[in-house]
Design an enzyme around this catalytic site. Structure first.
Site, PDB file in Angstrom:
ATOM      1  N   SER A  16       0.910  -1.490   0.046  1.00  0.00           N
ATOM      2  CA  SER A  16       0.204  -0.098   0.354  1.00  0.00           C
ATOM      3  C   SER A  16       0.901   1.107   0.095  1.00  0.00           C
ATOM      4  CB  SER A  16      -0.245   0.143   1.039  1.00  0.00           C
ATOM      5  OG  SER A  16      -2.246  -1.373   0.846  1.00  0.00           O
ATOM      6  N   LYS A  62     -10.101  -5.365  10.609  1.00  0.00           N
ATOM      7  CA  LYS A  62     -11.039  -4.831   9.479  1.00  0.00           C
ATOM      8  C   LYS A  62     -11.952  -4.733  10.695  1.00  0.00           C
ATOM      9  CE  LYS A  62      -8.966  -5.480   5.070  1.00  0.00           C
ATOM     10  NZ  LYS A  62      -8.960  -6.466   3.654  1.00  0.00           N
ATOM     11  N   ASP A  98     -13.199  -2.689  -0.201  1.00  0.00           N
ATOM     12  CA  ASP A  98     -12.865  -3.988  -1.114  1.00  0.00           C
ATOM     13  C   ASP A  98     -13.105  -4.936  -1.940  1.00  0.00           C
ATOM     14  OD1 ASP A  98     -10.215  -4.125   0.657  1.00  0.00           O
ATOM     15  OD2 ASP A  98     -11.183  -5.246   2.587  1.00  0.00           O
ATOM     16  N   GLY A 123     -14.585 -19.175   3.816  1.00  0.00           N
ATOM     17  CA  GLY A 123     -14.080 -18.357   4.414  1.00  0.00           C
ATOM     18  C   GLY A 123     -15.576 -16.945   5.421  1.00  0.00           C
ATOM     19  N   ALA A 127     -11.673 -10.200   5.902  1.00  0.00           N
ATOM     20  CA  ALA A 127     -11.768 -10.014   4.271  1.00  0.00           C
ATOM     21  C   ALA A 127     -12.735 -10.272   3.423  1.00  0.00           C
ATOM     22  CB  ALA A 127     -10.516 -10.756   3.399  1.00  0.00           C
ATOM     23  N   GLY A 236      -4.614 -11.265  -5.811  1.00  0.00           N
ATOM     24  CA  GLY A 236      -5.452 -10.603  -4.994  1.00  0.00           C
ATOM     25  C   GLY A 236      -4.742  -9.152  -5.357  1.00  0.00           C
TER      26      GLY A 236
END
Ligand code: ATR
Length: 276
Positions: A16, A62, A98, A123, A127, A236
């Site tokens: 990032s 998150k 996201d 999952g 995420a 990703g």
């Protein structure tokens, strides 16, 4: 100079800071963007001490970030997870870029049509929560959520509030679920050890597999996807650049051109793989 950061653990290898520095050069906006290591316990204190004007939040923070916001966007509310913090005086507003990042990568960069697709989401952590609402908004046919801890898949399905399309299932149910058009690995399994075995029958020659991670973290799932005969196996990296551009837009009011930044990261990632 305005200051930004990404918080998470581990965060040292986060791309990032590079991505936001490239966007800043491209748009002529002066900013500083750093990576700050923080876990569940020390995140609020480190955020407060950092003096940042905005932040990105990555795993495992998150849901923590969601909890500390005074207000959140509708899409962050549906996700129950925040990846972008925007300072409002002494308080934080939360958003989640996201899902839009993933959808933009799949539809615009890779030319996929998500409408009416049968989708498997592995999952149910931060995420997975981040991407699920945007997949539903993109018009998919159905979303099967499979998680090691079944109760978390049930909780995510409840939060999404679309029982006609969203089906939580246990890991043991995987052999009976049939073939999917799109398979998404949103677990952190490969970061901490091995991905549990997945039946080959989940994928076919038209299936597309995506790992929300990149680099080493994505290797095991993408190897499985190729062995299972998927038409495409994507990491990703594209989503990472697209979600960053959406965060940049929220902070600075400009959406940068992601293609040159993606091309640079892709070349770097490919060079690392061929050096192994
Ligand atoms: P993230 O922000 O990356 O989603 P998280 O909220 O800690 O991080 O969620 C991690 C996800 O990976 C969860 O879905 C977790 O499953 P549990 O809810 O059962 O913990 C999943 N996960 C982690 N390690 C795993 C493993 N070895 N096998 C299967 N799933 C795993």
């Amino acid at each position: 100079m305005r200051r930004y950061a990404v918080f998470g653990s581990p965060v040292a290898h986060s791309q990032s800071p590079r991505i936001h520095a490239a966007f800043a050069r491209q748009t002529g906006i002066a900013l500083e963007y750093v990576a700050i290591e923080a876990g569940h316990g020390d995140f609020p204190a480190k955020l407060a001490a950092s003096g940042v004007d905005g932040a990105n939040v990555t795993l495992p923070l998150k849901e923590d970030a969601f909890a500390l916001c005074r207000s959140v966007s509708a899409r962050a509310q549906r996700a129950g997870a925040v990846n972008t913090l925007i300072r409002e005086g002494e308080h934080w507003r939360g958003d989640n870029t996201d899902g839009l990042g993933l959808v933009r990568d799949l539809t615009e960069r890779h030319g996929l049509d998500l409408r009416e697709r049968r989708v498997l989401l592995l999952g149910a952590g931060g995420a997975a929560r981040g991407v699920a609402p945007a997949l539903l908004d993109a018009g998919i046919h159905s979303l099967y959520i499979v998680n090691r801890t079944a109760a978390r898949a049930d909780a995510l399905a409840d939060a999404l509030g679309d029982p006609a399309r969203v089906h939580p299932r246990a890991w043991d149910d995987l052999p009976g679920l049939g073939e999917f058009d799109l398979l998404i690995n949103a677990t952190s399994a490969t970061r901490g050890g091995a991905l549990p075995a997945l039946p080959m029958a989940l994928a076919g020659p038209r299936s597309v597999a995506v790992d929300l991670g990149y680099g080493e973290a994505a290797v095991a799932f993408l190897a499985w996807a190729r062995a299972a005969g998927c038409a495409q196996a994507l990491d990703g990296l594209g989503m990472l650049v697209e979600q960053a551009a959406e965060s940049f837009l929220l902070w600075h009011g400009v959406r940068p051109d992601t293609d040159p930044v993606y091309a640079q990261l892709r070349a770097q990632a490919d060079a690392l793989v061929s050096a192994d």
